[in-house]
Design a protein around this motif. Structure first.
Motif, PDB file in Angstrom:
ATOM      1  N   PRO A 189       4.526  97.190  86.065  1.00  0.00           N
ATOM      2  CA  PRO A 189       5.624  96.334  86.542  1.00  0.00           C
ATOM      3  C   PRO A 189       6.672  96.187  85.443  1.00  0.00           C
ATOM      4  O   PRO A 189       6.360  96.374  84.266  1.00  0.00           O
TER       5      PRO A 189
ATOM      6  N   TYR B 254       9.146  90.154  82.779  1.00  0.00           N
ATOM      7  CA  TYR B 254       9.063  89.314  83.984  1.00  0.00           C
ATOM      8  C   TYR B 254       7.579  89.023  84.222  1.00  0.00           C
ATOM      9  O   TYR B 254       6.737  89.874  83.927  1.00  0.00           O
ATOM     10  N   GLU B 255       7.306  87.845  84.770  1.00  0.00           N
ATOM     11  CA  GLU B 255       5.924  87.564  85.150  1.00  0.00           C
ATOM     12  C   GLU B 255       5.529  88.497  86.295  1.00  0.00           C
ATOM     13  O   GLU B 255       6.392  88.971  87.036  1.00  0.00           O
ATOM     14  N   VAL B 256       4.227  88.750  86.410  1.00  0.00           N
ATOM     15  CA  VAL B 256       3.756  89.663  87.461  1.00  0.00           C
ATOM     16  C   VAL B 256       3.163  88.846  88.607  1.00  0.00           C
ATOM     17  O   VAL B 256       2.308  87.995  88.397  1.00  0.00           O
ATOM     18  N   ILE B 257       3.636  89.128  89.819  1.00  0.00           N
ATOM     19  CA  ILE B 257       3.095  88.439  90.997  1.00  0.00           C
ATOM     20  C   ILE B 257       1.837  89.168  91.464  1.00  0.00           C
ATOM     21  O   ILE B 257       0.782  88.574  91.638  1.00  0.00           O
TER      22      ILE B 257
ATOM     23  N   ASP C 270       8.092  88.956  89.160  1.00  0.00           N
ATOM     24  CA  ASP C 270       8.660  87.713  89.669  1.00  0.00           C
ATOM     25  C   ASP C 270      10.095  87.608  89.148  1.00  0.00           C
ATOM     26  O   ASP C 270      10.318  87.380  87.961  1.00  0.00           O
TER      27      ASP C 270
END
Lengths: 148, 290
Positions: free
Chosen positions: B107, B111-114, B120
């Motif tokens: 990813p 960014y945070e990973v959903i 995210d």
């Protein structure tokens, strides 16, 4: 964790991202070097203040410190700071010029293959790096040959 | 001529050229397992993109794989991923052009990973919103919302910001930015370039309002022109150019060395449009006006 779920991984590259994030152009590494040399110069400044403060303890303590700092390893260390200074100063001038809009070009329609601001300012980067290298070589002559 | 014909037909061949390993990032918040990489063997045909490879995995090998995509033609900006250590659009990246036997797909970083390959983007859009990316006018609102007429702008005035209007908000620039890598609050290249885009639009009068939002520690001065954002931008938007021009715009305007741009007036007359000869009338409406 109690319900079997775990929080979202932050996935931030962190300081590793400064050093390696794929194959980018030289400007990315100039960015990293600019930060590292900036921190190095700041550290030298603190050590310099600490060393200079020996002056208030009298002439003998000042002279003994100067004798101690005259060892080749400290001279080499000081030369490293000089290299850092040359790079930081020349790259800094390039960045200021870019930030004021010089050398980076004007907005235009993006037509493939894209020509970006990074490509447009590269000649300026090359010129400033050549100037930095000339200063570094002259400094080396003064540090290790003419000064001894 | 024969060579050209052979080349044209070979582009559409269905022949499997080689098999590559797709090393794909897996994470699900529900299974309680930490993030991990999982390998899949994918047969590659000429013209296959990384997105096609992911479709192959989802359709044939593992239907639980999650990733974002929509247009499949580098327009929507949904399929941004970290492919072989560079932020790229999966639909615009040909597998064979990577010249690798293993393709690592993660990813987008920073960014945070959903889930799996889904980042995210909430922070990203929040930063975009924070620079007021819309036209601000000093006229009474009823004149422009809904618009009563068009603003008059010359082609030269349009060229000053058009490049930045091509941004698809794919998020690749923040994934490539070394400052964002260590600084969560930095506004980032996309939002800053968009601030420049609206500041430079002659229809806009919001420069002073945006200035308050931009003259903060997390504003444009934290960018030191690594230019990675422009290198990874799939649309040639050149956000690094926008950020540097924004800095110059702020400095020169505050020092009084640059006058604020001319304001585009609202047209007083409706433009007359005439149908060109030979163009048929539009078909009747299928939905009645309310």
């Amino acid at each position: 964790m109690a319900n079997g779920t775990i929080s979202k991984p932050e996935n931030r590259l962190g300081i590793v991202g400064w050093f390696y994030a794929g194959s980018f152009s030289f400007e990315r590494y100039a960015y990293i070097l600019h930060r590292i040399t900036g921190l190095g110069i700041l550290l030298y400044f603190l050590l310099h203040i600490f060393g200079s403060s020996a002056r208030i303890s009298g002439q003998s303590s000042w002279e003994s410190l100067m004798h101690f700092l005259g060892k080749p390893i400290f001279v080499a260390g000081e030369y490293l700071v000089f290299i850092a200074f040359c790079f930081h100063a020349m790259n800094g001038i390039r960045l200021i010029l870019g930030e004021l809009g010089f050398s980076i070009g004007k907005p235009g329609r993006p037509v493939y293959p894209y020509r970006i601001s990074l490509n447009r300012q590269r000649p300026l980067l090359v010129v400033f790096m050549i100037i930095a290298v000339i200063f570094i070589l002259l400094g080396g002559y003064d540090f290790f040959i003419a000064g001894h | 001529m024969a060579d050209q014909k052979e080349q044209e037909t070979s582009v559409f061949t269905e022949e499997v050229i080689k098999e590559v390993i797709f090393r794909v990032h897996r994470f699900s918040p529900d299974d309680g397992k930490p993030p991990r990489m999982q390998d899949y063997k994918v047969p590659v045909k000429r013209g296959m993109t990384v997105l096609d490879g992911l479709h192959y995995i989802r359709d044939n090998l593992d239907s639980t794989l999650s990733y974002r995509f929509s247009c499949r033609m580098a327009i929507c900006g949904s399929c941004g991923m970290f492919i072989n250590n560079l932020p790229r659009l999966a639909c615009k990246t040909q597998i064979l052009e990577l010249e690798a036997d293993t393709i690592e797909v993660k990813p987008l970083p920073n960014y945070e990973v959903i889930k799996d390959l889904v980042p995210d983007l909430s922070d990203f859009f929040e930063k975009h919103r924070s620079v007021m990316p819309y036209l601000i006018r000093e006229e009474e609102e009823e004149k422009i919302d809904p618009p009563t007429n068009e603003f008059l702008q010359t082609p030269d005035e349009l060229e000053r910001f058009l490049q930045f209007a091509y941004c698809t908000k794919c998020g690749l620039c923040l994934a490539g930015c070394p400052t964002v890598a260590t600084d969560k609050v930095f506004l980032g290249p996309m939002a800053l370039a968009q601030a420049f885009r609206y500041n430079s639009d002659t229809r806009d009068q919001g420069f002073e309002k945006r200035l308050e939002l931009l003259c903060v520690p997390e504003g444009p001065w934290r960018c030191h022109f690594a230019g990675s954002c422009s290198e990874v931008c799939p649309k040639g938007v050149d956000p690094a150019l926008g950020v540097q021009l924004l800095k110059g715009q702020i400095v020169f305007t505050k020092l009084g060395l640059k006058k604020p741009h001319k304001i585009a007036p609202l047209a007083t007359e409706k433009p007359e449009a005439k149908r060109r000869p030979g163009i048929p009338e539009a078909p009747p409406r299928t939905v009645k006006k309310e």
